[in-house]
Design a protein around this motif. Sequence first.
Motif, PDB file in Angstrom:
ATOM      1  N   THR A  53      17.331  83.132  41.299  1.00 23.63           N
ATOM      2  CA  THR A  53      18.267  83.051  40.180  1.00 23.63           C
ATOM      3  C   THR A  53      19.713  82.932  40.644  1.00 23.63           C
ATOM      4  O   THR A  53      20.602  82.674  39.841  1.00 23.63           O
ATOM      5  CB  THR A  53      18.164  84.306  39.301  1.00 23.63           C
ATOM      6  N   LEU A  54      19.957  83.158  41.917  1.00 21.95           N
ATOM      7  CA  LEU A  54      21.286  83.210  42.550  1.00 21.95           C
ATOM      8  C   LEU A  54      21.962  84.561  42.338  1.00 21.95           C
ATOM      9  O   LEU A  54      23.015  84.817  42.925  1.00 21.95           O
ATOM     10  CB  LEU A  54      22.213  82.094  42.036  1.00 21.95           C
ATOM     11  N   TYR A  55      21.358  85.428  41.542  1.00 19.22           N
ATOM     12  CA  TYR A  55      21.956  86.732  41.238  1.00 19.22           C
ATOM     13  C   TYR A  55      21.093  87.894  41.739  1.00 19.22           C
ATOM     14  O   TYR A  55      21.213  89.010  41.250  1.00 19.22           O
ATOM     15  CB  TYR A  55      22.172  86.876  39.732  1.00 19.22           C
ATOM     16  N   GLY A  84      17.000 104.938  44.098  1.00 17.60           N
ATOM     17  CA  GLY A  84      17.133 105.319  42.702  1.00 17.60           C
ATOM     18  C   GLY A  84      16.796 104.246  41.695  1.00 17.60           C
ATOM     19  O   GLY A  84      16.923 104.467  40.488  1.00 17.60           O
ATOM     20  N   TYR A  85      16.341 103.084  42.171  1.00 14.75           N
ATOM     21  CA  TYR A  85      15.925 102.016  41.260  1.00 14.75           C
ATOM     22  C   TYR A  85      14.410 102.074  41.067  1.00 14.75           C
ATOM     23  O   TYR A  85      13.670 102.278  42.025  1.00 14.75           O
ATOM     24  CB  TYR A  85      16.296 100.641  41.813  1.00 14.75           C
ATOM     25  N   LYS A  86      13.959 101.871  39.829  1.00 12.24           N
ATOM     26  CA  LYS A  86      12.520 101.823  39.571  1.00 12.24           C
ATOM     27  C   LYS A  86      11.990 100.403  39.607  1.00 12.24           C
ATOM     28  O   LYS A  86      10.841 100.169  39.958  1.00 12.24           O
ATOM     29  CB  LYS A  86      12.207 102.450  38.202  1.00 12.24           C
ATOM     30  N   SER A  87      12.808  99.461  39.184  1.00 12.75           N
ATOM     31  CA  SER A  87      12.409  98.060  39.119  1.00 12.75           C
ATOM     32  C   SER A  87      13.645  97.228  39.423  1.00 12.75           C
ATOM     33  O   SER A  87      14.748  97.565  38.982  1.00 12.75           O
ATOM     34  CB  SER A  87      11.862  97.732  37.733  1.00 12.75           C
ATOM     35  N   VAL A  88      13.470  96.160  40.183  1.00 13.44           N
ATOM     36  CA  VAL A  88      14.620  95.407  40.679  1.00 13.44           C
ATOM     37  C   VAL A  88      14.576  93.973  40.163  1.00 13.44           C
ATOM     38  O   VAL A  88      13.596  93.259  40.372  1.00 13.44           O
ATOM     39  CB  VAL A  88      14.657  95.398  42.222  1.00 13.44           C
ATOM     40  N   GLY A  89      15.648  93.586  39.488  1.00 19.20           N
ATOM     41  CA  GLY A  89      15.802  92.207  39.033  1.00 19.20           C
ATOM     42  C   GLY A  89      17.141  91.676  39.498  1.00 19.20           C
ATOM     43  O   GLY A  89      17.571  91.933  40.624  1.00 19.20           O
TER      44      GLY A  89
END
Length: 261
Positions: A80-82, A210-215
């Motif tokens: 996504t580039l982000y 501390g992140y549960k899911s990474v986008g």
Amino acid sequence: MTAPRPPALSKPLELPLTKDDLDNINLYLSPLTPEEILQWALDYLPNLYQTTAFGLTGLVAIDMLSKLTSNPPPLIFLDTLYHFPETYELVEEVKRRYGVDVTVYKPEGCESVEEFERMHGERLWETDEPAYDFAVKVEPARRAYAVLHVQSVITGRRASQGGARASLQPLEVDSTGLLKLNPLFAWNFHLVEWYVAEHRVPRNRLLDAGYKSVGDWHSTVKSGAGDAGERAGRWAGREEKTECGLHVDYFKMKGKAGKAG
């Protein structure tokens, strides 16, 4: 005891599928283990690829496939580039660990954030979120599938993730005719975590921070104490959003006729 295979099956599966064929296949696949579902896919699904954002479930599927075959389905990564820097680091780690090639597709005509924002404007995810999802995920995926002649994809979706995924089946067909296999559809997050730890599967370092899911970095925050759901922290402040956009059927949304086969 494994159920008998549906009579509709052939090598490879003939498309399009009828609804009855799809129902019978899902009846057969539902009680199988993820490894058995993946082996079935290797045996039967035509032009099979794995689309992955390198989340935990996708990584488990990559690891399982590496144990099932010396020639796993090619990987498609939608950049996504982000993404976070840690996500790009994970992509490289997976390539080294499993010796796999990763085909990268970016938003059309864009190689950088600067090019994307010149074309679409700044903070498109805030001004027109559906347009953002389409530009960074749906269009690149459709282009990848067309260029690579993809007919079937392995996804990392699971029913326990909730939202639109709660009624997930092992095999789905979208309105373009693409077959979507969800081999870990019945696993919960604890099983995924167990497999990752047991098999030392590479994982995003942000999950230890501390992140549960990474986008994308602009729509992912650390989950707070007491946050419910394994995707807590995704799309912060937009509780109604449960899908990243890739698996939203834009063709149906536009009123085009879908087909199960």
